[in-house]
Design an enzyme around this catalytic site. Structure first.
Site, PDB file in Angstrom:
ATOM      1  N   ASP A 262     -52.039 -28.227  55.505  1.00 44.00           N
ATOM      2  CA  ASP A 262     -52.955 -28.737  56.532  1.00 44.00           C
ATOM      3  C   ASP A 262     -52.982 -27.770  57.720  1.00 44.00           C
ATOM      4  O   ASP A 262     -53.778 -27.934  58.645  1.00 44.00           O
ATOM      5  CB  ASP A 262     -52.623 -30.178  56.942  1.00 44.00           C
ATOM      6  CG  ASP A 262     -51.224 -30.334  57.513  1.00 44.00           C
ATOM      7  OD1 ASP A 262     -50.461 -29.358  57.524  1.00 44.00           O
ATOM      8  OD2 ASP A 262     -50.893 -31.465  57.942  1.00 44.00           O
ATOM      9  N   SER A 263     -52.158 -26.716  57.658  1.00 42.35           N
ATOM     10  CA  SER A 263     -52.269 -25.619  58.628  1.00 42.35           C
ATOM     11  C   SER A 263     -53.658 -24.989  58.552  1.00 42.35           C
ATOM     12  O   SER A 263     -54.094 -24.318  59.494  1.00 42.35           O
ATOM     13  CB  SER A 263     -51.209 -24.548  58.352  1.00 42.35           C
ATOM     14  OG  SER A 263     -51.247 -24.148  56.995  1.00 42.35           O
TER      15      SER A 263
ATOM     16  N   ASP B 253     -51.318 -30.528  50.680  1.00 39.17           N
ATOM     17  CA  ASP B 253     -50.691 -31.244  51.795  1.00 39.17           C
ATOM     18  C   ASP B 253     -51.400 -32.578  52.008  1.00 39.17           C
ATOM     19  O   ASP B 253     -52.637 -32.631  52.016  1.00 39.17           O
ATOM     20  CB  ASP B 253     -50.855 -30.401  53.081  1.00 39.17           C
ATOM     21  CG  ASP B 253     -49.540 -30.121  53.758  1.00 39.17           C
ATOM     22  OD1 ASP B 253     -48.531 -30.751  53.401  1.00 39.17           O
ATOM     23  OD2 ASP B 253     -49.526 -29.256  54.652  1.00 39.17           O
TER      24      ASP B 253
ATOM     25  N   LYS C 271     -47.517 -32.541  49.050  1.00 39.16           N
ATOM     26  CA  LYS C 271     -46.428 -32.420  50.035  1.00 39.16           C
ATOM     27  C   LYS C 271     -46.684 -33.413  51.155  1.00 39.16           C
ATOM     28  O   LYS C 271     -47.840 -33.621  51.552  1.00 39.16           O
ATOM     29  CB  LYS C 271     -46.373 -30.998  50.615  1.00 39.16           C
ATOM     30  CG  LYS C 271     -45.302 -30.850  51.698  1.00 39.16           C
ATOM     31  CD  LYS C 271     -45.053 -29.411  52.085  1.00 39.16           C
ATOM     32  CE  LYS C 271     -46.016 -28.863  53.125  1.00 39.16           C
ATOM     33  NZ  LYS C 271     -46.059 -29.623  54.388  1.00 39.16           N
TER      34      LYS C 271
ATOM     35  N   GLU D 245     -44.885 -34.952  55.016  1.00 36.96           N
ATOM     36  CA  GLU D 245     -43.907 -34.692  56.083  1.00 36.96           C
ATOM     37  C   GLU D 245     -43.059 -35.930  56.362  1.00 36.96           C
ATOM     38  O   GLU D 245     -43.589 -37.044  56.451  1.00 36.96           O
ATOM     39  CB  GLU D 245     -44.639 -34.273  57.366  1.00 36.96           C
ATOM     40  CG  GLU D 245     -45.342 -32.947  57.245  1.00 36.96           C
ATOM     41  CD  GLU D 245     -45.959 -32.474  58.558  1.00 36.96           C
ATOM     42  OE1 GLU D 245     -45.649 -33.036  59.631  1.00 36.96           O
ATOM     43  OE2 GLU D 245     -46.768 -31.529  58.493  1.00 36.96           O
TER      44      GLU D 245
ATOM     45  N   GLU E 183     -38.395 -26.813  57.807  1.00 35.58           N
ATOM     46  CA  GLU E 183     -39.118 -26.017  58.814  1.00 35.58           C
ATOM     47  C   GLU E 183     -38.411 -26.069  60.173  1.00 35.58           C
ATOM     48  O   GLU E 183     -38.026 -27.145  60.646  1.00 35.58           O
ATOM     49  CB  GLU E 183     -40.566 -26.536  58.959  1.00 35.58           C
ATOM     50  CG  GLU E 183     -41.347 -25.769  60.034  1.00 35.58           C
ATOM     51  CD  GLU E 183     -42.842 -26.001  60.006  1.00 35.58           C
ATOM     52  OE1 GLU E 183     -43.331 -26.783  59.175  1.00 35.58           O
ATOM     53  OE2 GLU E 183     -43.526 -25.373  60.848  1.00 35.58           O
TER      54      GLU E 183
HETATM   55  O1  KIV Z   1     -49.347 -26.787  56.510  1.00 37.90           O
HETATM   56  C1  KIV Z   1     -48.569 -25.860  56.254  1.00 37.90           C
HETATM   57  O2  KIV Z   1     -48.947 -24.692  56.147  1.00 37.90           O
HETATM   58  C2  KIV Z   1     -47.160 -26.180  56.088  1.00 37.90           C
HETATM   59  C3  KIV Z   1     -46.202 -25.038  55.993  1.00 37.90           C
HETATM   60  C4  KIV Z   1     -46.033 -24.413  57.295  1.00 37.90           C
HETATM   61  C5  KIV Z   1     -44.926 -25.438  55.376  1.00 37.90           C
HETATM   62  O3  KIV Z   1     -46.801 -27.316  56.048  1.00 37.90           O
END
Ligand code: KIV
Length: 291
Positions: free
Chosen positions: A47-48, A86, A116, A118, A185
């Site tokens: 989600d970055s 994500d 993934k 969090e 992280e």
């Molecule tokens: O969203 C992302 O890119 C991440 C990484 C920084 C692990 O969660």
């Protein structure tokens, strides 16, 4: 011959062999293809992307629709890497049902091989349910970008007394719930090393030192796409920002002074096309445009 895909068991074997796992983020098909060809094991559609691709200030505004768009593009580009999607902010925190539905969408509509999310022990039940449905889950502990306001910014976690105990408990809870890997992280290196040694599943570090079983970076950071962004944990393997600006600057100059395109970069007429052009000259439109 079809390239064998990186899988949950092959990643577990990598940890068992002591072979480090290389993970990077990707948001489109071109980058997915290039990173895949370079041997990256896991492509995280992070989600970055909300920050580096969509230009948001943080990851909170990212929607399921945006994630699905990026995931589909990455899935089309990669042949070998495992693709992890994500779960965006508030796509799994409301209820177990919401988490199951949205993780299912990333797999069915986004073409992901895993998701993934969090957070640690708090999501153990969701992780268990997802895994029981056949959805591999990668956990994410330490600095949690979706909790940026709760954590008071993008700050290293686990430095306070007992911080390592809390992080280890979260990691163990995720592993017990069935998570197949865990991102750590923004955590002091000794703590991440201790957690990695305590787990049977691989850890993937970002700003967590060399003791993790693998590493992940945001591809834009590795390539130096933003000169103003240089956190301690990022190594720039290239500085593309300046190179891109310079190449595009050359293009702008050549377009303006008429040297691009040249004759080699232009199409000529075949002799059979010449009469057609002559005919076009005779049409009312051709004469009208001549006036
Ligand atoms: O969203 C992302 O890119 C991440 C990484 C920084 C692990 O969660």
């Amino acid at each position: 011959m079809k390239t064998p895909r990186v899988t949950v068991p092959s990643l577990r074997n990598q940890k068992a062999r002591g072979e480090k796992i290389a993970m990077l983020t990707a948001y489109d098909a071109t980058f997915a293809r290039l990173l895949d060809e370079a041997g990256v094991d896991i492509l995280l559609v992070g989600d970055s992307g909300g920050m580096v691709s969509a230009g948001y200030e943080n990851t909170l505004p990212v929607t399921m629709e945006e994630m699905l768009f990026w995931c589909r593009a990455v899935a089309r580009g990669a042949k070998r890497a495992q693709i992890v999607g994500d779960m965006p902010f508030m796509s799994y925190q409301v209820s177990i049902e919401q988490g199951l539905t949205n993780a299912g969408r990333l797999m069915k509509e986004g073409g992901c091989h895993a998701v993934k999310l969090e957070g640690g022990a708090i999501h153990a039940e969701l992780v268990q349910r997802l895994v029981s449905c056949g959805i591999p889950v990668m956990g994410h502990i330490g600095l949690l970008p979706q909790s940026v306001h709760q954590q008071g910014g993008f700050k290293v976690q686990g430095r306070e007394v007992g911080g390592n105990k809390r992080l280890l408990e979260d990691a163990l809870a995720l592993q017990a719930a069935g998570a197949y890997a865990i991102v750590i992280e923004g955590v002091p290196a000794p703590i991440a090393t201790e957690i990695s040694a305590a787990l049977t599943v691989p850890t993937i570090g970002i700003g967590a030192g060399p003791g993790c079983d693998g590493q992940v970076l945001v591809i834009n950071d590795l390539l130096g796409m933003d000169e103003a962004f240089q956190p301690k944990f990022v190594r720039r393997f290239e500085t593309l920002a300046g190179k891109i600006r310079s190449a595009v600057g050359d293009y702008v100059t050549e377009v303006r002074n008429g040297t691009f395109p040249n004759a080699d970069e232009s199409f000529g007429l075949t002799s059979s096309a010449a009469p057609a052009l002559a005919l076009a000259e005779a049409t009312p439109y051709a004469s009208a445009t001549k006036k």
